[in-house]
Scaffold this motif. Structure first.
Motif, PDB file in Angstrom:
ATOM      1  N   ALA A   1      34.742  39.196  47.869  1.00  0.00           N
ATOM      2  CA  ALA A   1      35.722  40.159  48.385  1.00  0.00           C
ATOM      3  C   ALA A   1      35.467  41.558  47.855  1.00  0.00           C
ATOM      4  O   ALA A   1      35.741  42.566  48.543  1.00  0.00           O
ATOM      5  CB  ALA A   1      37.128  39.716  48.024  1.00  0.00           C
ATOM      6  N   ALA A   2      34.954  41.656  46.644  1.00  0.00           N
ATOM      7  CA  ALA A   2      34.728  42.955  46.011  1.00  0.00           C
ATOM      8  C   ALA A   2      33.725  43.807  46.771  1.00  0.00           C
ATOM      9  O   ALA A   2      33.774  45.048  46.714  1.00  0.00           O
ATOM     10  CB  ALA A   2      34.266  42.762  44.580  1.00  0.00           C
ATOM     11  N   LYS A   3      32.842  43.180  47.517  1.00  0.00           N
ATOM     12  CA  LYS A   3      31.813  43.921  48.262  1.00  0.00           C
ATOM     13  C   LYS A   3      32.407  44.686  49.447  1.00  0.00           C
ATOM     14  O   LYS A   3      31.932  45.768  49.794  1.00  0.00           O
ATOM     15  CB  LYS A   3      30.743  42.949  48.754  1.00  0.00           C
ATOM     16  CG  LYS A   3      29.944  42.306  47.630  1.00  0.00           C
ATOM     17  CD  LYS A   3      28.938  41.313  48.182  1.00  0.00           C
ATOM     18  CE  LYS A   3      28.159  40.644  47.058  1.00  0.00           C
ATOM     19  NZ  LYS A   3      27.178  39.649  47.560  1.00  0.00           N
ATOM     20  N   SER A   4      33.435  44.138  50.054  1.00  0.00           N
ATOM     21  CA  SER A   4      34.024  44.778  51.234  1.00  0.00           C
ATOM     22  C   SER A   4      35.378  45.413  50.959  1.00  0.00           C
ATOM     23  O   SER A   4      35.796  46.345  51.655  1.00  0.00           O
ATOM     24  CB  SER A   4      34.182  43.755  52.366  1.00  0.00           C
ATOM     25  OG  SER A   4      34.987  42.666  51.934  1.00  0.00           O
ATOM     26  N   ASN A   5      36.066  44.936  49.934  1.00  0.00           N
ATOM     27  CA  ASN A   5      37.417  45.431  49.655  1.00  0.00           C
ATOM     28  C   ASN A   5      37.673  45.419  48.138  1.00  0.00           C
ATOM     29  O   ASN A   5      38.333  44.514  47.612  1.00  0.00           O
ATOM     30  CB  ASN A   5      38.449  44.570  50.382  1.00  0.00           C
ATOM     31  CG  ASN A   5      39.864  45.098  50.243  1.00  0.00           C
ATOM     32  OD1 ASN A   5      40.107  46.160  49.647  1.00  0.00           O
ATOM     33  ND2 ASN A   5      40.812  44.379  50.800  1.00  0.00           N
ATOM     34  N   PRO A   6      37.178  46.417  47.446  1.00  0.00           N
ATOM     35  CA  PRO A   6      37.319  46.471  45.982  1.00  0.00           C
ATOM     36  C   PRO A   6      38.763  46.426  45.502  1.00  0.00           C
ATOM     37  O   PRO A   6      39.075  45.729  44.536  1.00  0.00           O
ATOM     38  CB  PRO A   6      36.662  47.809  45.608  1.00  0.00           C
ATOM     39  CG  PRO A   6      35.702  48.062  46.722  1.00  0.00           C
ATOM     40  CD  PRO A   6      36.380  47.547  47.969  1.00  0.00           C
ATOM     41  N   LEU A   7      39.653  47.159  46.176  1.00  0.00           N
ATOM     42  CA  LEU A   7      41.055  47.152  45.754  1.00  0.00           C
ATOM     43  C   LEU A   7      41.692  45.773  45.954  1.00  0.00           C
ATOM     44  O   LEU A   7      42.451  45.276  45.109  1.00  0.00           O
ATOM     45  CB  LEU A   7      41.842  48.213  46.543  1.00  0.00           C
ATOM     46  CG  LEU A   7      41.519  49.674  46.223  1.00  0.00           C
ATOM     47  CD1 LEU A   7      42.314  50.604  47.129  1.00  0.00           C
ATOM     48  CD2 LEU A   7      41.840  49.967  44.756  1.00  0.00           C
ATOM     49  N   GLY A   8      41.369  45.151  47.073  1.00  0.00           N
ATOM     50  CA  GLY A   8      41.882  43.807  47.348  1.00  0.00           C
ATOM     51  C   GLY A   8      41.346  42.793  46.351  1.00  0.00           C
ATOM     52  O   GLY A   8      42.051  41.850  45.957  1.00  0.00           O
TER      53      GLY A   8
ATOM     54  N   ASP B   1      35.713  24.232  37.401  1.00  0.00           N
ATOM     55  CA  ASP B   1      35.251  24.370  38.794  1.00  0.00           C
ATOM     56  C   ASP B   1      36.178  25.307  39.576  1.00  0.00           C
ATOM     57  O   ASP B   1      35.714  26.121  40.392  1.00  0.00           O
ATOM     58  CB  ASP B   1      35.205  23.008  39.484  1.00  0.00           C
ATOM     59  CG  ASP B   1      34.093  22.126  38.949  1.00  0.00           C
ATOM     60  OD1 ASP B   1      33.157  22.659  38.327  1.00  0.00           O
ATOM     61  OD2 ASP B   1      34.168  20.887  39.147  1.00  0.00           O
ATOM     62  N   VAL B   2      37.488  25.169  39.334  1.00  0.00           N
ATOM     63  CA  VAL B   2      38.465  26.030  40.018  1.00  0.00           C
ATOM     64  C   VAL B   2      38.241  27.486  39.611  1.00  0.00           C
ATOM     65  O   VAL B   2      38.270  28.403  40.452  1.00  0.00           O
ATOM     66  CB  VAL B   2      39.910  25.602  39.680  1.00  0.00           C
ATOM     67  CG1 VAL B   2      40.918  26.622  40.214  1.00  0.00           C
ATOM     68  CG2 VAL B   2      40.191  24.219  40.251  1.00  0.00           C
ATOM     69  N   TYR B   3      38.004  27.703  38.350  1.00  0.00           N
ATOM     70  CA  TYR B   3      37.741  29.060  37.841  1.00  0.00           C
ATOM     71  C   TYR B   3      36.510  29.658  38.517  1.00  0.00           C
ATOM     72  O   TYR B   3      36.531  30.817  38.983  1.00  0.00           O
ATOM     73  CB  TYR B   3      37.553  29.017  36.328  1.00  0.00           C
ATOM     74  CG  TYR B   3      37.000  30.295  35.745  1.00  0.00           C
ATOM     75  CD1 TYR B   3      37.826  31.399  35.535  1.00  0.00           C
ATOM     76  CD2 TYR B   3      35.641  30.409  35.427  1.00  0.00           C
ATOM     77  CE1 TYR B   3      37.321  32.595  35.016  1.00  0.00           C
ATOM     78  CE2 TYR B   3      35.127  31.588  34.912  1.00  0.00           C
ATOM     79  CZ  TYR B   3      35.967  32.670  34.713  1.00  0.00           C
ATOM     80  OH  TYR B   3      35.455  33.848  34.214  1.00  0.00           O
ATOM     81  N   ASN B   4      35.433  28.879  38.587  1.00  0.00           N
ATOM     82  CA  ASN B   4      34.200  29.365  39.219  1.00  0.00           C
ATOM     83  C   ASN B   4      34.393  29.628  40.715  1.00  0.00           C
ATOM     84  O   ASN B   4      33.796  30.559  41.279  1.00  0.00           O
ATOM     85  CB  ASN B   4      33.065  28.359  39.015  1.00  0.00           C
ATOM     86  CG  ASN B   4      32.533  28.379  37.595  1.00  0.00           C
ATOM     87  OD1 ASN B   4      32.542  29.426  36.932  1.00  0.00           O
ATOM     88  ND2 ASN B   4      32.075  27.240  37.106  1.00  0.00           N
ATOM     89  N   SER B   5      35.231  28.814  41.344  1.00  0.00           N
ATOM     90  CA  SER B   5      35.524  29.010  42.765  1.00  0.00           C
ATOM     91  C   SER B   5      36.242  30.337  42.998  1.00  0.00           C
ATOM     92  O   SER B   5      35.894  31.110  43.919  1.00  0.00           O
ATOM     93  CB  SER B   5      36.381  27.860  43.291  1.00  0.00           C
ATOM     94  OG  SER B   5      36.738  28.059  44.635  1.00  0.00           O
ATOM     95  N   TYR B   6      37.247  30.626  42.165  1.00  0.00           N
ATOM     96  CA  TYR B   6      37.959  31.903  42.262  1.00  0.00           C
ATOM     97  C   TYR B   6      37.005  33.069  42.003  1.00  0.00           C
ATOM     98  O   TYR B   6      37.073  34.120  42.663  1.00  0.00           O
ATOM     99  CB  TYR B   6      39.117  31.953  41.257  1.00  0.00           C
ATOM    100  CG  TYR B   6      40.333  31.158  41.658  1.00  0.00           C
ATOM    101  CD1 TYR B   6      40.671  30.990  42.991  1.00  0.00           C
ATOM    102  CD2 TYR B   6      41.176  30.598  40.701  1.00  0.00           C
ATOM    103  CE1 TYR B   6      41.794  30.263  43.367  1.00  0.00           C
ATOM    104  CE2 TYR B   6      42.303  29.879  41.055  1.00  0.00           C
ATOM    105  CZ  TYR B   6      42.599  29.706  42.393  1.00  0.00           C
ATOM    106  OH  TYR B   6      43.705  28.993  42.766  1.00  0.00           O
ATOM    107  N   LYS B   7      36.146  32.871  41.049  1.00  0.00           N
ATOM    108  CA  LYS B   7      35.208  33.925  40.675  1.00  0.00           C
ATOM    109  C   LYS B   7      34.290  34.284  41.845  1.00  0.00           C
ATOM    110  O   LYS B   7      34.020  35.467  42.112  1.00  0.00           O
ATOM    111  CB  LYS B   7      34.378  33.461  39.475  1.00  0.00           C
ATOM    112  CG  LYS B   7      33.484  34.539  38.880  1.00  0.00           C
ATOM    113  CD  LYS B   7      32.777  34.012  37.634  1.00  0.00           C
ATOM    114  CE  LYS B   7      31.882  35.089  37.041  1.00  0.00           C
ATOM    115  NZ  LYS B   7      31.163  34.583  35.832  1.00  0.00           N
ATOM    116  N   LYS B   8      33.828  33.275  42.577  1.00  0.00           N
ATOM    117  CA  LYS B   8      32.955  33.502  43.739  1.00  0.00           C
ATOM    118  C   LYS B   8      33.717  34.213  44.856  1.00  0.00           C
ATOM    119  O   LYS B   8      33.175  35.128  45.508  1.00  0.00           O
ATOM    120  CB  LYS B   8      32.409  32.167  44.241  1.00  0.00           C
ATOM    121  CG  LYS B   8      31.348  31.557  43.345  1.00  0.00           C
ATOM    122  CD  LYS B   8      30.840  30.240  43.924  1.00  0.00           C
ATOM    123  CE  LYS B   8      29.782  29.617  43.016  1.00  0.00           C
ATOM    124  NZ  LYS B   8      29.298  28.311  43.569  1.00  0.00           N
TER     125      LYS B   8
END
Length: 361
Positions: free
Chosen positions: A152-159, A140-147
């Motif tokens: 974040a990738a949509k607005s800040n790819p480098l971040g 569950d923790v892994y899936n949470s990080y993944k989401k």
């Protein structure tokens, strides 16, 4: 020569001596009177011996009957004594194991506190290991990080890339700490003499569950075999044990599910375990009404006829009603394997029962 005076009624004068009819006459008189008297004496002796034999036979029969009665009574008394000793030993075993289980609970809770306190993840590991199934919680923790990273990738790819690196490092630490915690926790509830299981498995993935089950139970002379095979397609991914057989059908590849289904098998094969499970279930659910599992869980996958007594079980499924089985041992053993510290903390009575009932040695 003066003839002897024969005083006993069973003695006769045979010339020169008194001869008792109960004994053999050793005289050999030379006169005709003595020989004639001796002949008559032998006839009387024969009659006496015959009557004595009948009396002895009757007496022996009476004695034999008395001995048989005494022997039978002693057998009954021996059986009652054996039963009483068995009951006393059973109570002593339960008392000893209850105290042992309590000590194990305390050790598990202390271990849990230590891991939470020394974790490098600022509470992330603590959240994982306090759950009923730490490995599932880790996922569950892994899936949470993944989401979070995906968003974040949509607005800040480098971040987002930096988040991936940090998340992976943190997950590795949580994973390692969780694995160490479970290894030490499971070690605490292992038996000193693991039971040899005569198991046949259709997939190597089931072996870990069989071996873990073996280390959790101590059942002398458990000779019944067990076959663990893949479930048929129509089972729709559900695993199950066929009562009256030695066959476990696996719908998923999971060690905890192997342990769950093997516990159904064990409950059926060891009458002493079955009796204690029934007593425990009746004690915990006294006064409880039957309700449908789909109603209390909200899970419509349960059938209309699957009912339970909710009690204070950690999961309603534990109180499921069966005619010749239960979910007490199966769910208890599964939880004991998944995270013994969770069971010890949240249902100490259940922990003590499961810990004790599978230790029969």
């Amino acid at each position: 020569m003066k003839k002897p005076q024969c005083e006993k009624p069973t003695a006769y004068n045979c010339g020169q001596a008194c001869i008792n009819v109960s004994k053999s006459c050793q005289q050999s008189p030379s006169d005709s009177f003595g020989r004639n008297r001796l002949q008559k004496l032998k006839q009387v002796a024969a009659i006496f011996a015959k009557s004595k034999g009948v009396k002895n036979k009757k007496g022996q029969e009476s004695t034999n009957r008395l001995i048989d009665n005494i022997t039978a009574k002693r057998k009954v008394e021996a059986g009652e004594l054996k039963q009483a000793r068995g009951e006393i030993n059973a109570e002593r075993r339960k008392a000893r194991l209850k105290a042992e289980a309590k000590a194990k609970r305390e050790q598990l809770l202390k271990l849990s506190e230590e891991f939470e306190g020394k974790s490098k993840t600022k509470g992330a590991t603590a959240e994982v290991i306090k759950g009923a199934s730490p490995n599932a919680k880790l996922w569950d923790v892994y899936n949470s990080y993944k989401k979070q990273i995906s968003k974040a990738a949509k607005s800040n790819p480098l971040g987002a890339k930096e988040m991936v690196i940090k998340a992976n490092k943190k997950l590795e630490v949580i994973k390692e700490e969780n694995a160490n915690f479970l290894a030490q926790s499971r070690k605490l509830i292992e038996v000193s003499s693991p039971t040899k299981i005569n198991a046949s498995i259709s997939s190597p993935s089931y072996r870990e569950g069989v071996e873990a089950f073996s280390r959790m139970v101590s059942i002398p002379n458990l000779k019944d075999p067990i076959n663990i095979v893949d479930a048929p397609p129509e089972s729709q991914g559900r695993s199950f044990y066929n009562l009256g057989s030695n066959q476990v059908y696996m719908g998923v590849e999971s060690s905890s599910t192997v342990i769950h289904e093997m516990s159904h098998w064990l409950e059926e094969k060891v009458p002493g375990i079955r009796r204690e499970v029934v007593d425990f279930y009746n004690k915990r659910t006294k006064g409880e009404d039957l309700v449908r599992l789909r109603d209390v869980t909200g899970n419509k996958a349960y059938g209309e006829d699957e009912v339970t007594r909710t009690d204070k079980w950690l999961h309603p499924y534990m109180g499921k009603e069966y005619k010749d089985a239960s979910e007490i041992l199966s769910m208890g053993m599964e939880m004991m394997y998944e995270n013994p510290a969770y069971l010890a903390k949240n249902d100490p009575e259940m922990f003590d029962f499961i810990y004790s009932v599978v230790r029969r040695g």
